[in-house]
Design an enzyme around this catalytic site. Sequence first.
Site, PDB file in Angstrom:
ATOM      1  N   SER A 107       0.838  -1.194   0.000  1.00  0.00           N
ATOM      2  CA  SER A 107       0.000   0.000   0.000  1.00  0.00           C
ATOM      3  C   SER A 107       0.879   1.253   0.000  1.00  0.00           C
ATOM      4  O   SER A 107       1.676   1.444  -0.899  1.00  0.00           O
ATOM      5  CB  SER A 107      -0.955  -0.043   1.193  1.00  0.00           C
ATOM      6  OG  SER A 107      -1.991   0.893   1.041  1.00  0.00           O
ATOM      7  N   ASP A 112      -6.203  -3.372  -2.344  1.00  0.00           N
ATOM      8  CA  ASP A 112      -5.065  -3.114  -1.461  1.00  0.00           C
ATOM      9  C   ASP A 112      -4.448  -4.394  -0.886  1.00  0.00           C
ATOM     10  O   ASP A 112      -5.131  -5.229  -0.298  1.00  0.00           O
ATOM     11  CB  ASP A 112      -5.543  -2.221  -0.310  1.00  0.00           C
ATOM     12  CG  ASP A 112      -4.405  -1.555   0.432  1.00  0.00           C
ATOM     13  OD1 ASP A 112      -3.515  -2.272   0.922  1.00  0.00           O
ATOM     14  OD2 ASP A 112      -4.418  -0.318   0.537  1.00  0.00           O
TER      15      ASP A 112
END
Length: 336
Positions: free
Chosen positions: A72, A210
Amino acid sequence: MSEKLPPPRSAGALTQRRVQQPWPSDREFRILSIDGGGIKGIFPASVLAELEDRYLGGGGIASCFDLITGTSTGGIVALGLASGMRAREIADLYINRGNEIFPPYADNWWGRQRSRWDCVRNFALHRYDRAALTALVSETFGDRLLGASQSRLCIPSIDGRHGTVYVFKTPHHPDYRRDQHELMTTVACATSAAPTYFKPLESNGYRFVDGGLWANNPIMVGLVDALACFDVDRHNVRILSLGCGDEPYTVTERMLRWGGLFTWRTVIDGALAFQSENALGQAKLLIGAERVLRVTPTAVKPPIGLDDWRRAKDYLPGEAARVVGDLGSMIDETYL
């Protein structure tokens, strides 16, 4: 006519042990691992910037590590380092332009009303427009390809089409031929498509979410890749693990008494915390606790939110300077 989907990443998985590449027996394999954490990526970027300024004369820190893994926001930092950026440039980008991705609310009555409305709206819609994030990373990485990376990289994501994990990898092993033609911008957006915050990224038939959902602390992603790809003894691996804030997750009396989706609405925070704790423990068991250094900011109350740009920029750079003041000499001697 239904859309023809690409095969899952696992379709090309090996059915036997990967052939390890040679590695000098007298040389340590050093891994830099960077957690996810939204705008709190200011902390790891600032730690690395402080290390560059104090111990490397402003030179790039990426070359001190043999592999970098990041999830991320940590993936974006990792990509920045691997593209040749200095950590100070990355930290300044977060501090000065993070509000373009996570616009703060005005500190007045209207701002508070808008904040409440957005919280209600967020039950059904993505909280932020992906376009701002895409524009910023596109401006940063341009048309650079993952294969042009100056460092070995492992960047976790998720393929929501097939329901499988997905790790973008540079071609640092002969078996790794798939991802080198991906734009760094695509990889950055794929690893940071945080559910409820941003819409999943659709790219080349895949639907990316993500990577923090399964590897917010990617330390084991990097360690397993190193041991699988290279003929290196596990006791000759050393890891610097940078977090964005380790908040302990506890079960409250209300959770115990009432249960239900509303009471347990923060359970995803628990999943992230326990995944990180478990991965960190596994890495220490494999290579020895003395060969893993975990660096994370001191917890504050209330915790800084993933999108709280104002509090993050005000607190985390100073915390990074404090940490490097305490640990810098040891990090310099051991890793740099």
